[in-house]
Design a protein around this motif. Structure first.
Motif, PDB file in Angstrom:
ATOM      1  N   ALA A 228     -10.941 -10.449   7.784  1.00 57.19           N
ATOM      2  CA  ALA A 228     -11.838  -9.296   7.923  1.00 57.19           C
ATOM      3  C   ALA A 228     -11.071  -8.065   8.406  1.00 57.19           C
ATOM      4  CB  ALA A 228     -12.976  -9.631   8.883  1.00 57.19           C
ATOM      5  N   ARG A 229     -10.146  -8.250   9.319  1.00 57.11           N
ATOM      6  CA  ARG A 229      -9.353  -7.113   9.825  1.00 57.11           C
ATOM      7  C   ARG A 229      -8.500  -6.504   8.735  1.00 57.11           C
ATOM      8  NH1 ARG A 229      -4.720  -6.417  13.486  1.00 57.11           N
ATOM      9  NH2 ARG A 229      -3.896  -4.413  12.866  1.00 57.11           N
ATOM     10  N   VAL A 230      -7.860  -7.353   7.931  1.00 53.52           N
ATOM     11  CA  VAL A 230      -7.005  -6.873   6.848  1.00 53.52           C
ATOM     12  C   VAL A 230      -7.833  -6.018   5.892  1.00 53.52           C
ATOM     13  CG1 VAL A 230      -5.628  -7.586   4.857  1.00 53.52           C
ATOM     14  CG2 VAL A 230      -5.377  -8.789   7.037  1.00 53.52           C
ATOM     15  N   VAL A 231      -8.961  -6.543   5.450  1.00 54.90           N
ATOM     16  CA  VAL A 231      -9.805  -5.817   4.497  1.00 54.90           C
ATOM     17  C   VAL A 231     -10.391  -4.573   5.144  1.00 54.90           C
ATOM     18  CG1 VAL A 231     -11.869  -5.972   3.040  1.00 54.90           C
ATOM     19  CG2 VAL A 231     -10.268  -7.898   3.159  1.00 54.90           C
ATOM     20  N   ARG A 232     -10.781  -4.666   6.394  1.00 56.71           N
ATOM     21  CA  ARG A 232     -11.325  -3.501   7.105  1.00 56.71           C
ATOM     22  C   ARG A 232     -10.302  -2.368   7.160  1.00 56.71           C
ATOM     23  NH1 ARG A 232     -13.327  -6.175  11.148  1.00 56.71           N
ATOM     24  NH2 ARG A 232     -11.441  -6.082  12.400  1.00 56.71           N
ATOM     25  N   ASP A 233      -9.035  -2.691   7.392  1.00 59.22           N
ATOM     26  CA  ASP A 233      -7.997  -1.650   7.427  1.00 59.22           C
ATOM     27  C   ASP A 233      -7.813  -1.003   6.055  1.00 59.22           C
ATOM     28  OD1 ASP A 233      -7.675  -2.146  10.108  1.00 59.22           O
ATOM     29  OD2 ASP A 233      -5.566  -2.710   9.972  1.00 59.22           O
ATOM     30  N   TRP A 234      -7.848  -1.805   4.995  1.00 59.68           N
ATOM     31  CA  TRP A 234      -7.760  -1.220   3.652  1.00 59.68           C
ATOM     32  C   TRP A 234      -8.974  -0.351   3.366  1.00 59.68           C
ATOM     33  CZ3 TRP A 234      -6.399  -6.606   1.302  1.00 59.68           C
ATOM     34  CH2 TRP A 234      -5.033  -6.861   1.466  1.00 59.68           C
ATOM     35  N   ALA A 235     -10.158  -0.848   3.712  1.00 59.11           N
ATOM     36  CA  ALA A 235     -11.395  -0.112   3.441  1.00 59.11           C
ATOM     37  C   ALA A 235     -11.466   1.193   4.239  1.00 59.11           C
ATOM     38  CB  ALA A 235     -12.607  -0.985   3.747  1.00 59.11           C
ATOM     39  N   ALA A 236     -10.824   1.240   5.390  1.00 55.68           N
ATOM     40  CA  ALA A 236     -10.846   2.444   6.234  1.00 55.68           C
ATOM     41  C   ALA A 236     -10.173   3.637   5.552  1.00 55.68           C
ATOM     42  CB  ALA A 236     -10.187   2.156   7.580  1.00 55.68           C
ATOM     43  N   GLU A 237      -9.391   3.376   4.517  1.00 52.31           N
ATOM     44  CA  GLU A 237      -8.750   4.475   3.787  1.00 52.31           C
ATOM     45  C   GLU A 237      -9.763   5.330   3.027  1.00 52.31           C
ATOM     46  OE1 GLU A 237      -5.732   2.878   1.226  1.00 52.31           O
ATOM     47  OE2 GLU A 237      -4.494   2.188   2.897  1.00 52.31           O
ATOM     48  N   VAL A 238     -11.022   4.892   2.966  1.00 52.95           N
ATOM     49  CA  VAL A 238     -12.061   5.677   2.281  1.00 52.95           C
ATOM     50  C   VAL A 238     -12.121   7.097   2.842  1.00 52.95           C
ATOM     51  CG1 VAL A 238     -13.958   4.943   3.800  1.00 52.95           C
ATOM     52  CG2 VAL A 238     -14.443   5.674   1.440  1.00 52.95           C
ATOM     53  N   LYS A 239     -11.816   7.263   4.112  1.00 54.22           N
ATOM     54  CA  LYS A 239     -11.877   8.605   4.720  1.00 54.22           C
ATOM     55  C   LYS A 239     -10.843   9.553   4.131  1.00 54.22           C
ATOM     56  CE  LYS A 239      -9.122   7.110   8.646  1.00 54.22           C
ATOM     57  NZ  LYS A 239      -9.368   6.065   9.606  1.00 54.22           N
ATOM     58  N   PHE A 240      -9.836   9.004   3.446  1.00 56.51           N
ATOM     59  CA  PHE A 240      -8.804   9.842   2.825  1.00 56.51           C
ATOM     60  C   PHE A 240      -9.014   9.997   1.314  1.00 56.51           C
ATOM     61  CE2 PHE A 240      -6.472   7.662   6.380  1.00 56.51           C
ATOM     62  CZ  PHE A 240      -6.509   8.747   7.236  1.00 56.51           C
ATOM     63  N   TYR A 241     -10.095   9.392   0.795  1.00 53.24           N
ATOM     64  CA  TYR A 241     -10.333   9.440  -0.644  1.00 53.24           C
ATOM     65  C   TYR A 241     -11.408  10.476  -0.971  1.00 53.24           C
ATOM     66  CZ  TYR A 241     -11.589   8.130  -5.376  1.00 53.24           C
ATOM     67  OH  TYR A 241     -11.853   8.158  -6.727  1.00 53.24           O
ATOM     68  N   ASN A 242     -11.089  11.388  -1.874  1.00 51.79           N
ATOM     69  CA  ASN A 242     -12.029  12.407  -2.342  1.00 51.79           C
ATOM     70  C   ASN A 242     -12.496  11.968  -3.727  1.00 51.79           C
ATOM     71  OD1 ASN A 242     -13.154  14.656  -3.687  1.00 51.79           O
ATOM     72  ND2 ASN A 242     -12.010  16.072  -2.386  1.00 51.79           N
ATOM     73  N   TYR A 243     -13.730  11.462  -3.784  1.00 52.17           N
ATOM     74  CA  TYR A 243     -14.244  10.930  -5.050  1.00 52.17           C
ATOM     75  C   TYR A 243     -14.364  12.031  -6.107  1.00 52.17           C
ATOM     76  CZ  TYR A 243     -17.084   8.511  -8.476  1.00 52.17           C
ATOM     77  OH  TYR A 243     -17.538   7.958  -9.648  1.00 52.17           O
TER      78      TYR A 243
ATOM     79  N   LEU B 209      -9.394  -2.091  -3.825  1.00 46.12           N
ATOM     80  CA  LEU B 209     -10.425  -2.962  -3.258  1.00 46.12           C
ATOM     81  C   LEU B 209     -11.770  -2.763  -3.963  1.00 46.12           C
ATOM     82  CD1 LEU B 209     -11.312  -4.836  -0.831  1.00 46.12           C
ATOM     83  CD2 LEU B 209     -11.581  -2.751   0.480  1.00 46.12           C
ATOM     84  N   VAL B 210     -12.086  -1.526  -4.327  1.00 48.16           N
ATOM     85  CA  VAL B 210     -13.395  -1.221  -4.913  1.00 48.16           C
ATOM     86  C   VAL B 210     -13.301  -0.873  -6.400  1.00 48.16           C
ATOM     87  CG1 VAL B 210     -14.383  -0.511  -2.706  1.00 48.16           C
ATOM     88  CG2 VAL B 210     -13.288   1.216  -4.176  1.00 48.16           C
ATOM     89  N   TRP B 211     -12.220  -1.241  -7.057  1.00 51.63           N
ATOM     90  CA  TRP B 211     -12.079  -0.930  -8.480  1.00 51.63           C
ATOM     91  C   TRP B 211     -13.152  -1.678  -9.268  1.00 51.63           C
ATOM     92  CZ3 TRP B 211      -9.265   3.002  -9.975  1.00 51.63           C
ATOM     93  CH2 TRP B 211      -9.127   3.226 -11.349  1.00 51.63           C
ATOM     94  N   ARG B 212     -13.994  -0.940  -9.974  1.00 53.86           N
ATOM     95  CA  ARG B 212     -15.192  -1.504 -10.624  1.00 53.86           C
ATOM     96  C   ARG B 212     -14.887  -2.608 -11.637  1.00 53.86           C
ATOM     97  NH1 ARG B 212     -14.194   3.222 -12.624  1.00 53.86           N
ATOM     98  NH2 ARG B 212     -13.834   3.531 -14.834  1.00 53.86           N
ATOM     99  N   ASN B 213     -13.754  -2.552 -12.323  1.00 53.01           N
ATOM    100  CA  ASN B 213     -13.450  -3.542 -13.359  1.00 53.01           C
ATOM    101  C   ASN B 213     -12.772  -4.798 -12.835  1.00 53.01           C
ATOM    102  OD1 ASN B 213     -14.519  -1.836 -15.304  1.00 53.01           O
ATOM    103  ND2 ASN B 213     -12.568  -0.825 -15.652  1.00 53.01           N
TER     104      ASN B 213
END
Length: 189
Positions: free
Chosen positions: A119-134, A151-155
């Motif tokens: 969970a920590r590993v994935v949480r750290d990757w997911a935290a990069e959302v704050k640096f992503y401009n959709y 992590l969130v690639w739709r395909n």
């Protein structure tokens, strides 16, 4: 007496090893749960994906073996963080996320393996959302967001992960994804 001393010496030597720590995740690094490590890793990925309404990922033992092979390789190089694609060693062309954790270092110089959960590993990757401009499909300059977008690639439909210990008691985690994400000019979702 001579055999007794030899036996004691052999016992002492048996406790010493120049081999690196095992490459499997020890139970001390996993949260207390009846779920297996791969179930925790998959569930952690899918919690993040569910927030965006994305299809859940399935665990792949084939991908896990591929990821473990790379984790073992990186551990043999003192855990130098390099993606397979950067090293020219990604024949399967899977997507990939890396995570590194330093050891715990005590005042007396002792080193211990840090407790790190899936969970920590994935949480750290997911935290990069704050640096992503959709809207612009870009990362903030000087920051990383590629772990999040993979992590969130739709395909992407399946993942497999591995972990190995570094000679200094740090650890490196690798997850492989199929199909891969992070295609230039495409948004992740």
């Amino acid at each position: 007496m001579r055999y007794k001393l030899l036996g004691i010496l052999l016992l002492i030597l048996a406790g010493c090893s120049t081999k690196p720590p095992p490459t499997t995740v020890p139970s001390t690094t996993m949260p207390e749960s009846t779920k297996s490590w791969f179930q925790l890793m998959t569930a952690s990925h899918n919690r993040v994906r569910a927030q965006l309404g994305l299809q859940p990922l399935l665990w792949s033992n084939r991908l896990a073996g591929y990821a473990q092979e790379w984790a073992d390789h990186l551990a043999s190089t003192s855990c130098t963080m390099i993606h397979r694609v950067e090293a020219g060693r990604n024949p399967a062309n899977y997507g990939e996320n890396l995570f590194w954790s330093s050891p715990l270092i005590w005042e007396d110089g002792r080193r211990e393996i840090a407790r790190v959960s899936a969970a920590r590993v994935v949480r750290d990757w997911a935290a990069e959302v704050k640096f992503y401009n959709y809207a612009a499909d870009t990362c903030t300059p000087g920051e990383q967001c590629g772990h999040y977008t993979q992590l969130v690639w739709r395909n992407t439909r399946e993942l497999g992960c591995g972990m190995a210990y570094c000679p200094n008691r740090g650890q490196i985690w690798v997850c492989s994804y199929n199909p891969p994400g992070n295609w230039i000019g495409e948004r992740p979702y």
